[in-house]
Write a protein that holds these residues in place. Structure first.
Motif, PDB file in Angstrom:
ATOM      1  N   GLY A  56       0.892  -1.165   0.243  1.00 45.25           N
ATOM      2  CA  GLY A  56      -0.014  -0.198   0.277  1.00 45.25           C
ATOM      3  C   GLY A  56       0.893   1.406  -0.404  1.00 45.25           C
ATOM      4  N   THR A  57       0.030   2.095   0.113  1.00 52.20           N
ATOM      5  CA  THR A  57       0.905   3.731   0.078  1.00 52.20           C
ATOM      6  C   THR A  57       0.492   4.532   1.438  1.00 52.20           C
ATOM      7  OG1 THR A  57      -0.979   4.712  -1.009  1.00 52.20           O
ATOM      8  CG2 THR A  57       0.777   3.863  -2.293  1.00 52.20           C
ATOM      9  N   CYS A  58       1.030   5.400   1.379  1.00 55.29           N
ATOM     10  CA  CYS A  58       0.809   6.290   3.143  1.00 55.29           C
ATOM     11  C   CYS A  58      -1.163   6.277   2.950  1.00 55.29           C
ATOM     12  CB  CYS A  58       1.407   7.805   2.922  1.00 55.29           C
ATOM     13  SG  CYS A  58       1.110   8.771   2.027  1.00 55.29           S
ATOM     14  N   CYS A  59      -1.806   7.052   1.603  1.00 55.29           N
ATOM     15  CA  CYS A  59      -2.516   7.113   2.217  1.00 55.29           C
ATOM     16  C   CYS A  59      -3.297   5.308   2.450  1.00 55.29           C
ATOM     17  CB  CYS A  59      -3.325   7.238   0.428  1.00 55.29           C
ATOM     18  SG  CYS A  59      -5.161   7.561   0.084  1.00 55.29           S
ATOM     19  N   SER A  60      -3.215   4.625   1.769  1.00 55.57           N
ATOM     20  CA  SER A  60      -4.071   3.393   2.151  1.00 55.57           C
ATOM     21  C   SER A  60      -3.795   2.169   3.646  1.00 55.57           C
ATOM     22  CB  SER A  60      -3.559   2.407   1.056  1.00 55.57           C
ATOM     23  OG  SER A  60      -2.139   2.400   0.954  1.00 55.57           O
TER      24      SER A  60
END
Length: 218
Positions: free
Chosen positions: A151-155
Motif C-alpha cells: 500500500g501507500t501512505c494513503c491506503s
C-alpha cells in the motif's frame, strides 16, 4: 506523486437545475448507489479539486472510481454544480471488493478484541508494519492493500482509521501541507499521539529489533 494530483477535469457547459450539496457526502451516496452524476452546488474548480484531493486521501470509496472526472456548469455562471464520475469496476465487483475489505478488517479486529485500547493500537500498528510493504506502483485502494499486502501512505492511513473507528478508538488522518504524505493520530493516554505506518514499515525493514516503534505514538 499522490494519486489525486492526476485529476483530469473536463469542463462542460450545459443548462439545468443547481442543487447545493456536500461534495464528499454526495460522492459517497452516489458510489453506494452506483450513480454517475453527483450534485455539488455552485463551486469554483479550485475548491472542487481541493475537496476531491481530500476525498481521495481519506476515503475508501475513492478506490472504486477513476480520477478522470467531468465538471458541469449547468447554468453557465462560471461555477460548477455537477460531477460525472467513472467507475473502475462493475457494481457487483465493487460490492465484492467492499465485502473483501470488511472481512480483512474484521480478521484484524478479532485478533485484538480482548486487548485494552492502547494495546489494540499497538497490535494493529505492528500488524501493518510487519506484514505489509510500501507499493512503489502507488495503488491506493484498500482492496489492493489487503489482497497483495502492499500500500501507500494513503491506503495505510485509511485502513488504520477504519479499524480504529470499528474499535471505537478516536483516530484521524493527517495530511502534510504539500499533500505528499499522510499519517494517523490516535487519542490514547488522554491526548492525541501520532502514528506513521509508512515510516514504521521502512524502519521495520531495517531489521533492527522493534525499530518500527520509533514511528509509534510520537
Amino acid at each position: 506523486m499522490k494519486k489525486y494530483l492526476a485529476f483530469v477535469l473536463f469542463v462542460i457547459s450545459m443548462t439545468g437545475n443547481v442543487y447545493a450539496a456536500d461534495i464528499e457526502g454526495n460522492l459517497d451516496t452516489a458510489i453506494e448507489n452506483y450513480k454517475t452524476d453527483v450534485n455539488i452546488g455552485d463551486m469554483p474548480s479550485e475548491e472542487i479539486v481541493a475537496n476531491l484531493s481530500h476525498y481521495f486521501a481519506v476515503n475508501m470509496n475513492a478506490g472504486l472510481i477513476s480520477n478522470d472526472m467531468q465538471l458541469f456548469d449547468t447554468d453557465d455562471n462560471g461555477l460548477f454544480d455537477g460531477i460525472k464520475i467513472n467507475y473502475l469496476h462493475t457494481d457487483e465487483k465493487n460490492k465484492q471488493f467492499i465485502k473483501f475489505v470488511e472481512k480483512s478488517e474484521d480478521a484484524v479486529i478479532s485478533a485484538v478484541s480482548d486487548m485494552q485500547n492502547k494495546e489494540k493500537v499497538k497490535a494493529v500498528y505492528k500488524h501493518f508494519c510487519q506484514n505489509f510493504q510500501y507499493d512503489t506502483e502507488l495503488h491506493y485502494d484498500l482492496q489492493y492493500l489487503y489482497r497483495y499486502h502492499k500500500g501507500t501512505c494513503c491506503s495505510f492511513t485509511v485502513a488504520f482509521k477504519r479499524i480504529m473507528d470499528k474499535c471505537d478508538i478516536p483516530c484521524k488522518i493527517i495530511v502534510s501541507e504539500d499533500g505528499n504524505h499522510e499519517w494517523n493520530a490516535v487519542f490514547v493516554d488522554n491526548k492525541w499521539r501520532e502514528i506513521d505506518i509508512t515510516d514504521g514499515i521502512r524502519l521495520y525493514n531495517t531489521g533492527f529489533p522493534d525499530a518500527e516503534m520509533r514511528a509509534f505514538l510520537k
